[in-house]
Design a protein around this motif. Structure first.
Motif, PDB file in Angstrom:
ATOM      1  N   ALA A   1     -23.530   3.117   7.185  1.00  0.00           N
ATOM      2  CA  ALA A   1     -22.131   3.413   6.866  1.00  0.00           C
ATOM      3  C   ALA A   1     -21.276   3.416   8.129  1.00  0.00           C
ATOM      4  O   ALA A   1     -20.151   2.910   8.133  1.00  0.00           O
ATOM      5  N   ILE A   2     -21.810   3.949   9.202  1.00  0.00           N
ATOM      6  CA  ILE A   2     -21.069   3.997  10.470  1.00  0.00           C
ATOM      7  C   ILE A   2     -20.823   2.588  10.990  1.00  0.00           C
ATOM      8  O   ILE A   2     -19.732   2.278  11.482  1.00  0.00           O
ATOM      9  N   GLU A   3     -21.812   1.727  10.873  1.00  0.00           N
ATOM     10  CA  GLU A   3     -21.652   0.331  11.313  1.00  0.00           C
ATOM     11  C   GLU A   3     -20.607  -0.389  10.463  1.00  0.00           C
ATOM     12  O   GLU A   3     -19.792  -1.164  10.988  1.00  0.00           O
ATOM     13  N   ALA A   4     -20.600  -0.127   9.167  1.00  0.00           N
ATOM     14  CA  ALA A   4     -19.618  -0.763   8.289  1.00  0.00           C
ATOM     15  C   ALA A   4     -18.201  -0.315   8.643  1.00  0.00           C
ATOM     16  O   ALA A   4     -17.277  -1.128   8.683  1.00  0.00           O
ATOM     17  N   ILE A   5     -18.024   0.976   8.930  1.00  0.00           N
ATOM     18  CA  ILE A   5     -16.703   1.483   9.306  1.00  0.00           C
ATOM     19  C   ILE A   5     -16.267   0.907  10.647  1.00  0.00           C
ATOM     20  O   ILE A   5     -15.120   0.527  10.836  1.00  0.00           O
ATOM     21  N   SER A   6     -17.199   0.823  11.592  1.00  0.00           N
ATOM     22  CA  SER A   6     -16.840   0.306  12.918  1.00  0.00           C
ATOM     23  C   SER A   6     -16.563  -1.199  12.881  1.00  0.00           C
ATOM     24  O   SER A   6     -15.891  -1.715  13.776  1.00  0.00           O
ATOM     25  N   ASN A   7     -17.051  -1.920  11.866  1.00  0.00           N
ATOM     26  CA  ASN A   7     -16.788  -3.353  11.744  1.00  0.00           C
ATOM     27  C   ASN A   7     -15.400  -3.659  11.163  1.00  0.00           C
ATOM     28  O   ASN A   7     -14.986  -4.805  11.165  1.00  0.00           O
ATOM     29  N   LEU A   8     -14.697  -2.652  10.682  1.00  0.00           N
ATOM     30  CA  LEU A   8     -13.348  -2.858  10.152  1.00  0.00           C
ATOM     31  C   LEU A   8     -12.405  -3.211  11.291  1.00  0.00           C
ATOM     32  O   LEU A   8     -12.414  -2.567  12.335  1.00  0.00           O
ATOM     33  N   LYS A   9     -11.584  -4.222  11.091  1.00  0.00           N
ATOM     34  CA  LYS A   9     -10.628  -4.664  12.114  1.00  0.00           C
ATOM     35  C   LYS A   9      -9.238  -4.831  11.499  1.00  0.00           C
ATOM     36  O   LYS A   9      -8.775  -5.942  11.266  1.00  0.00           O
ATOM     37  N   PRO A  10      -8.528  -3.725  11.244  1.00  0.00           N
ATOM     38  CA  PRO A  10      -7.190  -3.855  10.659  1.00  0.00           C
ATOM     39  C   PRO A  10      -6.171  -4.312  11.700  1.00  0.00           C
ATOM     40  O   PRO A  10      -6.348  -4.115  12.897  1.00  0.00           O
TER      41      PRO A  10
ATOM     42  N   LEU B   1     -14.625   7.754  15.056  1.00  0.00           N
ATOM     43  CA  LEU B   1     -15.761   7.447  14.184  1.00  0.00           C
ATOM     44  C   LEU B   1     -16.608   8.687  13.922  1.00  0.00           C
ATOM     45  O   LEU B   1     -17.078   8.908  12.804  1.00  0.00           O
ATOM     46  N   LYS B   2     -16.766   9.524  14.946  1.00  0.00           N
ATOM     47  CA  LYS B   2     -17.521  10.766  14.781  1.00  0.00           C
ATOM     48  C   LYS B   2     -16.818  11.691  13.792  1.00  0.00           C
ATOM     49  O   LYS B   2     -17.455  12.296  12.924  1.00  0.00           O
TER      50      LYS B   2
END
Length: 94
Positions: free
Chosen positions: A34-43, A85-86
């Motif tokens: 889940a953390i990797e998916a959130i960090s892959n977001l590039k708005p 992210l944390k």
């Protein structure tokens, strides 16, 4: 006589999907965690309140993130991104 070889079939592991809505636009990303998916977001923009949705299969969690945390989460600074992210991970109990 022709010999055949067996192909190994890897089981498909379902990935996490993250989706964020900022200023009416949707952005999506996937990752193994889940953390990797959130960090892959590039708005494009990190201003304003965002609605962050993390899903895996049938399990879906949705949270509203305030503007200051949105700015941290999608900041250009690596340290600020890690802090954001944390904080977001603690909201989702990841």
């Amino acid at each position: 006589m022709k010999k055949t070889t067996k192909k190994e079939v890897k089981p498909q592991v379902e990935q996490y999907k993250a989706r964020v809505k900022i200023l009416g636009k949707f952005y999506e990303a996937t990752g193994d965690t889940a953390i990797e998916a959130i960090s892959n977001l590039k708005p494009d923009s990190s201003k304003g309140v965002c609605i962050l949705t993390v899903s895996k299969g049938d399990l879906v969690k949705e949270k509203m993130i305030p503007s200051f945390q949105t700015a941290r989460l999608f900041s250009g600074s690596r340290v600020m991104r890690e802090v954001g992210l944390k904080n977001v991970a603690s909201l989702f109990n990841i």
